[in-house]
Design an enzyme around this catalytic site. Structure first.
Site, short mmCIF file in Angstrom:
data_model
loop_
_atom_site.label_atom_id
_atom_site.label_comp_id
_atom_site.label_asym_id
_atom_site.label_seq_id
_atom_site.Cartn_x
_atom_site.Cartn_y
_atom_site.Cartn_z
N GLU A 1 33.38 46.54 47.32
CA GLU A 1 33.02 45.14 47.05
C GLU A 1 31.84 44.62 47.88
O GLU A 1 31.87 43.48 48.34
CB GLU A 1 34.24 44.24 47.29
C1 ACM Z 1 39.86 46.85 47.49
O1 ACM Z 1 40.95 46.47 47.01
N1 ACM Z 1 38.87 46.00 47.67
C2 ACM Z 1 39.65 48.23 47.85
#
Ligand code: ACM
Length: 524
Positions: A337
């Site tokens: 992310e």
């Molecule tokens: C995640 O759940 N951002 C790996």
């Protein structure tokens, strides 16, 4: 007495046989097949009688292995609170005649690997044989589950401690069976983490991945960058006081886990999920300005400045210090992310971090986004959400760890009325968490590509052990069985009956588990 005819000898022979079998069967009859063992073993054969553990039972360790002796003491300590028995652990080569638990390293077939074991219960003794002390430890967890459920009590119980006789042969289908705990969003202290490790060990899990850093907190002391914990560890979601592990405390967690044959995998999440670090050291930001600490639950807004050489100096110091206190093979570098890092910056960043991890003698694990980088064949991709990332990783010859968010994320709500947790990956009922096969999950990814599975608990909404237990149990027991037991031996209708029966033990252990009526009040 002189026997005159063959018929007399025959009668005498029969009487002796009957007498022997009668005297041998003074132990109550029990059926090992009635016992619930989670995860389900490869094979169980019952022989219909019982062994009684009592105050005079000895734990007898074959050979001089320090690790095995330690495991013998672990067993004695496990048995002590509920029974009140202070079992002697000896490593002499003289086996007693009877009434002992024998732990021995001896070569079993290659399918048993490091973790497989053979557990045999006879009327006079119990033995656990394995290729390594690790296998003995896993076998002890099985022995624990075939002792009366009151063995899990923390105070002494008055009862006879009978174990059904027979033989159990067992080994895992995957070598990596993990849980992840996010101690960054909400901090969990050393005692909590140890308690969690103890719970995981009971189901033969062998990895605890600690998500040590995120936007909301930096939880591991780095001596060369002290403000990471001074400032970056000083809060958490909701504005609580946060916390961090000193390196000594982290080593204590590692040792506690090692004694239970659990590997700690530390994660430093980067280049995104880094607000706590960015707030602690302005030079890590491209504009040279430190942001405020963050106590909300948004994701994807922070990034290290991937162009600055000083960022790599920082990463090098962090990885070096972490590698020095981590005996396990792996370091996890996050990589998920990073929404405000351009892909053309992200790829060279991950490539350089990979070099740093390898230069420190470790293998790199990252969330599935790292498959965009030039990952090496010994780098591991942890699948959580994008099938195509996992497939890309496998194309690059990396192995994968499976943490599908819609099956293994322990922070997902069970259903629409679960108070804790999130729901972006959907609700995960106990059945859904159990009912899937790793090798059938992602097209093109087969068993040989899969290292194992891992169940993450993200802690945006989880603030203490009572809440943790509710989200983790019983789903993690199903995940433990998926990791250990071959797909062909697993079946939901069989599992739910076993889980219901096993829940008596969870009650005695005082675990705050989720207990939907469809399983726990059903008549099976
Ligand atoms: C995640 O759940 N951002 C790996």
């Amino acid at each position: 007495m002189k026997l005159k005819t063959p018929i007399y000898s025959f009668v005498l022979f029969i009487s002796i046989v009957l007498l022997t079998s009668w005297s041998g069967s003074k132990n109550p009859r029990m059926n090992l097949l009635d016992e619930v063992i989670l995860p389900k073993p490869v094979s169980v054969t019952a022989s219909g009688s019982s062994f009684e553990l009592n105050a005079n039972t000895k734990i007898f360790v074959n050979g001089k292995s320090v690790a095995l002796l330690k495991t013998g003491h672990y067993l004695a300590n496990l048995i002590k609170p509920a029974t009140g028995f202070d079992l002697k652990v000896t490593s002499t080569s003289k086996k007693p005649n009877s009434n002992y638990i024998y732990l021995a390293i001896s070569s079993l077939g290659p399918e048993f690997g490091n973790e497989g074991y053979k557990l045999r219960i006879d009327e006079k003794d119990v033995s656990i044989i394995a290729n390594s002390p690790e296998g003995i430890f896993r076998g002890i967890q099985t022995l624990r589950q075939i002792l009366p459920k009151e063995i899990e009590a923390s105070a002494q119980q008055q009862k006879s401690w009978l174990i059904a006789t027979g033989e159990i042969l067992d080994y895992p289908q995957y070598g990596y069976r993990g849980a992840m705990l996010d101690v960054a969003r909400h901090f969990f202290n050393v005692g909590d983490v140890k308690k969690y490790i103890g719970m995981l060990a009971a189901y033969k899990l062998n990895v605890l991945h600690l998500h040590l850093t995120d936007d909301q907190g930096w939880r591991i002391e780095i001596k060369s960058w002290p403000n990471l914990t001074e400032h970056g560890g000083s809060t958490e979601i909701g504005g609580g006081k946060g916390g961090f592990y000193t390196q000594e405390e982290y080593k204590e967690i590692v040792r506690y886990a090692q004694d239970r044959y659990i590997t700690i995998i530390p994660e430093i999440d980067m280049p995104g999920h880094t607000n706590a670090a960015l707030a602690s050291y302005p030079e890590l930001n491209c504009d040279g300005k430190a942001p405020e600490l963050y106590t909300g639950n948004k994701v994807g807004f922070s990034t290290f400045c991937t162009h600055k050489e000083s960022t790599y100096q920082f990463v090098g110091d962090v990885i070096r210090e972490l590698a020095e206190i981590t005996p396990g093979l792996y370091l996890h570098i996050g990589g998920d992310e990073s929404h405000v890092t351009q892909l053309e910056d992200y790829i060279p960043f991950i490539n350089r971090v990979q070099d740093i991890v390898l230069a420190n003698g470790k293998k790199m694990i990252g969330w599935d986004e790292i498959a965009h980088a030039d990952i090496k064949t010994n780098t591991i991709v942890q699948f959580w959400v994008r099938l195509e990332n996992a497939q890309k990783g496998v194309t690059k010859k990396a192995k994968v760890i499976l943490s599908p968010a819609n099956k293994t994320y322990l922070d997902m709500k069970y259903d629409s009325i679960t108070e804790l947790g999130l729901k972006w990956a959907g609700f995960i009922e106990v059945e859904s968490a159990y009912n899937w096969d790793p090798s059938a999950l992602i097209p093109g990814i087969t068993k040989k590509d899969i290292l194992g599975i891992e169940s993450p608990l993200w802690t945006e909404t989880i603030t203490n052990m009572t809440e943790l237990e509710f989200m983790v149990f019983p789903r993690i027991i199903g995940h433990a069985e998926i990791g250990w037991t071959s797909d062909s031996l697993r079946d939901w209708d069989d599992y739910k009956v076993r889980l219901k029966k096993h829940s008596d033990r969870l009650k005695i252990k005082g675990i705050n588990y989720y207990a939907p009526d469809v399983i726990f009040k059903a008549e099976f």
